[in-house]
Design an enzyme around this catalytic site. Structure first.
Site, PDB file in Angstrom:
ATOM      1  N   GLY A 164       0.827  -1.219   0.000  1.00 49.67           N
ATOM      2  CA  GLY A 164       0.000   0.000   0.000  1.00 49.67           C
ATOM      3  C   GLY A 164       0.849   1.252   0.000  1.00 49.67           C
ATOM      4  O   GLY A 164       0.483   2.275   0.591  1.00 49.67           O
ATOM      5  N   LEU A 166       1.580   3.564  -2.045  1.00 50.11           N
ATOM      6  CA  LEU A 166       1.226   4.815  -2.728  1.00 50.11           C
ATOM      7  C   LEU A 166       0.147   5.582  -1.960  1.00 50.11           C
ATOM      8  O   LEU A 166      -0.349   6.600  -2.427  1.00 50.11           O
ATOM      9  CB  LEU A 166       0.741   4.525  -4.157  1.00 50.11           C
ATOM     10  CG  LEU A 166       1.752   3.806  -5.054  1.00 50.11           C
ATOM     11  CD1 LEU A 166       1.166   3.597  -6.450  1.00 50.11           C
ATOM     12  CD2 LEU A 166       3.061   4.577  -5.147  1.00 50.11           C
ATOM     13  N   GLY A 167      -0.227   5.107  -0.785  1.00 46.45           N
ATOM     14  CA  GLY A 167      -1.289   5.756  -0.014  1.00 46.45           C
ATOM     15  C   GLY A 167      -0.794   6.969   0.756  1.00 46.45           C
ATOM     16  O   GLY A 167       0.360   7.398   0.601  1.00 46.45           O
ATOM     17  N   ASP A 217       2.253  -1.682  -4.487  1.00 45.87           N
ATOM     18  CA  ASP A 217       0.862  -1.219  -4.399  1.00 45.87           C
ATOM     19  C   ASP A 217       0.083  -1.934  -5.502  1.00 45.87           C
ATOM     20  O   ASP A 217       0.669  -2.491  -6.440  1.00 45.87           O
ATOM     21  CB  ASP A 217       0.762   0.306  -4.574  1.00 45.87           C
ATOM     22  CG  ASP A 217      -0.500   0.891  -3.936  1.00 45.87           C
ATOM     23  OD1 ASP A 217      -0.403   1.553  -2.878  1.00 45.87           O
ATOM     24  OD2 ASP A 217      -1.614   0.682  -4.497  1.00 45.87           O
ATOM     25  N   ILE A 218      -1.244  -1.875  -5.396  1.00 48.43           N
ATOM     26  CA  ILE A 218      -2.077  -2.515  -6.420  1.00 48.43           C
ATOM     27  C   ILE A 218      -2.121  -1.685  -7.701  1.00 48.43           C
ATOM     28  O   ILE A 218      -2.497  -2.171  -8.756  1.00 48.43           O
ATOM     29  CB  ILE A 218      -3.508  -2.755  -5.873  1.00 48.43           C
ATOM     30  CG1 ILE A 218      -4.259  -3.768  -6.740  1.00 48.43           C
ATOM     31  CG2 ILE A 218      -4.266  -1.455  -5.718  1.00 48.43           C
ATOM     32  CD1 ILE A 218      -5.574  -4.240  -6.129  1.00 48.43           C
ATOM     33  N   ARG A 219      -1.723  -0.404  -7.600  1.00 52.26           N
ATOM     34  CA  ARG A 219      -1.753   0.479  -8.783  1.00 52.26           C
ATOM     35  C   ARG A 219      -0.353   1.014  -9.063  1.00 52.26           C
ATOM     36  O   ARG A 219       0.510   1.014  -8.186  1.00 52.26           O
ATOM     37  CB  ARG A 219      -2.737   1.630  -8.555  1.00 52.26           C
ATOM     38  CG  ARG A 219      -2.414   2.465  -7.329  1.00 52.26           C
ATOM     39  CD  ARG A 219      -3.565   3.374  -6.923  1.00 52.26           C
ATOM     40  NE  ARG A 219      -3.406   3.868  -5.569  1.00 52.26           N
ATOM     41  CZ  ARG A 219      -2.991   5.083  -5.239  1.00 52.26           C
ATOM     42  NH1 ARG A 219      -2.702   5.969  -6.163  1.00 52.26           N
ATOM     43  NH2 ARG A 219      -2.879   5.445  -3.963  1.00 52.26           N
ATOM     44  N   ASP A 272      -1.091  -6.991  -5.320  1.00 52.29           N
ATOM     45  CA  ASP A 272      -2.410  -7.019  -4.693  1.00 52.29           C
ATOM     46  C   ASP A 272      -2.248  -7.866  -3.425  1.00 52.29           C
ATOM     47  O   ASP A 272      -1.913  -9.061  -3.513  1.00 52.29           O
ATOM     48  CB  ASP A 272      -3.411  -7.653  -5.666  1.00 52.29           C
ATOM     49  CG  ASP A 272      -4.811  -7.783  -5.068  1.00 52.29           C
ATOM     50  OD1 ASP A 272      -4.959  -7.644  -3.833  1.00 52.29           O
ATOM     51  OD2 ASP A 272      -5.750  -8.051  -5.848  1.00 52.29           O
ATOM     52  N   TYR A 305     -14.594  -1.168   9.800  1.00 55.36           N
ATOM     53  CA  TYR A 305     -13.172  -0.801   9.909  1.00 55.36           C
ATOM     54  C   TYR A 305     -12.672  -1.093  11.327  1.00 55.36           C
ATOM     55  O   TYR A 305     -11.603  -1.678  11.517  1.00 55.36           O
ATOM     56  CB  TYR A 305     -13.038   0.684   9.584  1.00 55.36           C
ATOM     57  CG  TYR A 305     -11.647   1.256   9.632  1.00 55.36           C
ATOM     58  CD1 TYR A 305     -10.696   0.920   8.672  1.00 55.36           C
ATOM     59  CD2 TYR A 305     -11.287   2.182  10.620  1.00 55.36           C
ATOM     60  CE1 TYR A 305      -9.426   1.483   8.700  1.00 55.36           C
ATOM     61  CE2 TYR A 305     -10.029   2.753  10.642  1.00 55.36           C
ATOM     62  CZ  TYR A 305      -9.103   2.402   9.686  1.00 55.36           C
ATOM     63  OH  TYR A 305      -7.843   2.971   9.708  1.00 55.36           O
ATOM     64  N   LYS A 347      -9.854  -3.632  12.640  1.00 51.08           N
ATOM     65  CA  LYS A 347      -8.655  -3.161  13.353  1.00 51.08           C
ATOM     66  C   LYS A 347      -8.462  -3.910  14.673  1.00 51.08           C
ATOM     67  O   LYS A 347      -7.340  -4.276  15.015  1.00 51.08           O
ATOM     68  CB  LYS A 347      -8.721  -1.647  13.580  1.00 51.08           C
ATOM     69  CG  LYS A 347      -8.485  -0.831  12.313  1.00 51.08           C
ATOM     70  CD  LYS A 347      -7.121  -1.122  11.711  1.00 51.08           C
ATOM     71  CE  LYS A 347      -6.790  -0.277  10.500  1.00 51.08           C
ATOM     72  NZ  LYS A 347      -5.576  -0.739   9.796  1.00 51.08           N
TER      73      LYS A 347
HETATM   74  N1  LIG Z   1      -4.324   7.908   7.266  1.00 53.26           N
HETATM   75  C1  LIG Z   1      -4.804   7.879   8.486  1.00 53.26           C
HETATM   76  O1  LIG Z   1      -5.262   8.897   9.017  1.00 53.26           O
HETATM   77  C2  LIG Z   1      -4.756   6.595   9.258  1.00 53.26           C
HETATM   78  C3  LIG Z   1      -5.116   6.615  10.619  1.00 53.26           C
HETATM   79  C4  LIG Z   1      -5.105   5.432  11.344  1.00 53.26           C
HETATM   80  C5  LIG Z   1      -4.684   4.259  10.736  1.00 53.26           C
HETATM   81  N2  LIG Z   1      -4.342   4.256   9.419  1.00 53.26           N
HETATM   82  C6  LIG Z   1      -3.940   2.987   8.815  1.00 53.26           C
HETATM   83  O2  LIG Z   1      -2.706   3.120   8.124  1.00 53.26           O
HETATM   84  C7  LIG Z   1      -2.676   2.254   6.999  1.00 53.26           C
HETATM   85  C8  LIG Z   1      -2.372   3.049   5.739  1.00 53.26           C
HETATM   86  O3  LIG Z   1      -3.355   4.072   5.626  1.00 53.26           O
HETATM   87  P1  LIG Z   1      -3.315   5.193   4.489  1.00 53.26           P
HETATM   88  O4  LIG Z   1      -3.953   6.394   5.072  1.00 53.26           O
HETATM   89  O5  LIG Z   1      -1.976   5.298   3.874  1.00 53.26           O
HETATM   90  O6  LIG Z   1      -4.351   4.545   3.442  1.00 53.26           O
HETATM   91  P2  LIG Z   1      -4.652   4.993   1.930  1.00 53.26           P
HETATM   92  O7  LIG Z   1      -6.063   4.639   1.652  1.00 53.26           O
HETATM   93  O8  LIG Z   1      -4.190   6.385   1.701  1.00 53.26           O
HETATM   94  O9  LIG Z   1      -3.678   4.035   1.106  1.00 53.26           O
HETATM   95  C9  LIG Z   1      -3.915   2.664   0.984  1.00 53.26           C
HETATM   96  C10 LIG Z   1      -3.113   2.161  -0.203  1.00 53.26           C
HETATM   97  O10 LIG Z   1      -3.408   0.774  -0.344  1.00 53.26           O
HETATM   98  C11 LIG Z   1      -3.552   0.495  -1.722  1.00 53.26           C
HETATM   99  N3  LIG Z   1      -4.397  -0.698  -1.896  1.00 53.26           N
HETATM  100  C12 LIG Z   1      -5.731  -0.788  -1.902  1.00 53.26           C
HETATM  101  N4  LIG Z   1      -6.124  -2.061  -2.121  1.00 53.26           N
HETATM  102  C13 LIG Z   1      -4.987  -2.779  -2.263  1.00 53.26           C
HETATM  103  C14 LIG Z   1      -4.713  -4.153  -2.517  1.00 53.26           C
HETATM  104  N5  LIG Z   1      -5.705  -5.054  -2.669  1.00 53.26           N
HETATM  105  N6  LIG Z   1      -3.430  -4.543  -2.590  1.00 53.26           N
HETATM  106  C15 LIG Z   1      -2.421  -3.663  -2.449  1.00 53.26           C
HETATM  107  N7  LIG Z   1      -2.612  -2.336  -2.222  1.00 53.26           N
HETATM  108  C16 LIG Z   1      -3.887  -1.915  -2.123  1.00 53.26           C
HETATM  109  C17 LIG Z   1      -4.158   1.729  -2.341  1.00 53.26           C
HETATM  110  O11 LIG Z   1      -3.881   1.807  -3.724  1.00 53.26           O
HETATM  111  C18 LIG Z   1      -3.475   2.829  -1.519  1.00 53.26           C
HETATM  112  O12 LIG Z   1      -2.308   3.289  -2.172  1.00 53.26           O
HETATM  113  C19 LIG Z   1      -4.044   1.544   6.990  1.00 53.26           C
HETATM  114  O13 LIG Z   1      -3.939   0.323   7.692  1.00 53.26           O
HETATM  115  C20 LIG Z   1      -4.932   2.486   7.777  1.00 53.26           C
HETATM  116  O14 LIG Z   1      -5.998   1.812   8.374  1.00 53.26           O
HETATM  117  C21 LIG Z   1      -4.367   5.391   8.678  1.00 53.26           C
END
Ligand SMILES: NC(=O)c1ccc[n+]([C@@H]2O[C@H](COP(=O)([O-])OP(=O)(O)OC[C@H]3O[C@@H](n4cnc5c(N)ncnc54)[C@H](O)[C@@H]3O)[C@@H](O)[C@H]2O)c1
Length: 314
Positions: free
Chosen positions: A8, A10-11, A34-36, A50, A139, A143
């Protein structure tokens, strides 16, 4: 030297985590997946993965020679409520695959939990490290299950699993991925571009937040800590600030005096926010691995506005 694979990547977190890890451990020692495809060319190794494909995950980690796996791929709170079964399959299936990869290859393991792991029966103020966790969202259910599963892999199989419960993370590099605290990022773009913002979260709703540099440092610090120091492992409460939309608007107004906030509350995201804590107690993280946030609300607001102005002007 560590060899780290990130899912993941790219998130919102991953895109900045990759840069931080590459600075700390060397560009070629961090495999982003990442998946994309990345939208811009990436400096360092990248592979499509993925996370629901466990065999490919293990094969990629093995081929890369990883000794650490950081699992970030997930569906966040608001999007998980729109599609609960997708959330279950991605959040639980991906995590099990990542833990199995860590077990098979003896990898150190990190994945974030969230303030979403708490629910309406959790004490709202100074929410303790160990307390009631009966979340009412998909969610949150994912978690809490994930926290337990990571503990299980440590106790049962000896996998060096570690994690934190992140609050809402505020950043300017990548857009947030559909969480309940996203308003605290959106507001900055609207403040700079339009001078006003309509919040989908109601005035008076307090949630924990943290600025991304502190979140990234927390990951590195926890992973670098001597395992003997850790009593908890997988779900450390961490936070840097707690505010409601009106307080955030007031902090923005110190820089943009004409900034105005209005409210058009989204019932789904509001009910998620209402089930979460107002402010966490992070004394366990402070005591066990020296967690300390450096940005308070005013410092975060100053930096966010500066960076988003640069981004918008560019
Ligand atoms: N951002 C926050 O505020 C926050 C707060 C608490 C916890 N978290 C946790 O941190 C982690 C990362 O969060 P984030 O904010 O970067 O999420 P995000 O949604 O910004 O990024 C998630 C990434 O996962 C990728 N993805 C989706 N499906 C996929 C798959 N099947 N295989 C591979 N990649 C896939 C997406 O393309 C994306 O780049 C998560 O576990 C989230 O629950 C985030």
């Amino acid at each position: 030297m560590k060899k780290i694979m990130v899912t993941g990547a790219l998130g919102q977190i991953g895109s900045e985590l990759i840069v931080k890890l590459r600075n700390e451990y060397g560009t070629d020692n961090v495999l982003a997946t990442d998946i994309r495809e990345p939208q811009t060319e990436m400096d360092g190794p990248f592979a499509i993965l993925d996370v629901t494909d466990g065999d490919k995950m293990t094969a990629l980690a093995k081929e890369f020679g990883a000794d650490t796996l950081m699992h970030m791929a997930a569906l966040l709170s608001a999007r998980a409520e729109e599609n609960p079964m997708l959330a279950w399959n991605l959040n639980m299936g991906g995590l099990v695959n990542a833990l199995e990869t860590a077990r098979a290859l003896n990898l150190q393991f990190f994945t974030p939990s969230s303030i979403g792991s708490f629910g309406p029966s959790t004490p709202k103020d100074h929410t303790p490290q160990d307390t009631f966790q009966r979340p009412t969202t998909m969610y949150g259910i994912n978690k809490v299950s994930g926290e337990l599963l990571c503990d299980y892999y440590y106790h049962k199989f000896g996998v060096d699993t570690r994690g934190v419960r992140f609050p809402g993370l505020i950043s300017y590099v990548a857009q947030p991925g559909g969480g309940t605290t996203d308003y605290a990022v959106d507001i900055f773009y609207k403040a700079v571009e339009d001078g006003n913002y309509t919040s989908f979260i109601a005035e008076g709703t307090y949630m924990d937040m943290m600025y991304m540099p502190d979140a990234l440092q927390a990951i590195v610090d926890l992973m670098e800590t001597d395992a003997d120091n850790l009593i908890h492992r997988n779900a450390f409460n961490v936070t840097a600030m707690s505010f409601d939309p009106a307080e955030l608007a007031a902090a923005i107004r110190k820089h943009i005096p004409s900034f105005e906030i209005a409210y058009d509350v989204d019932p789904v995201r509001q009910s998620i926010a209402d089930s979460w804590p107002n402010s966490l107690d992070c004394s366990a993280a402070e005591a066990e691995w020296g967690f300390q946030a450096t940005y308070d609300m005013d410092a975060m607001v100053t930096d966010m506005l500066e960076k988003i102005r640069e981004k918008v002007n560019a």
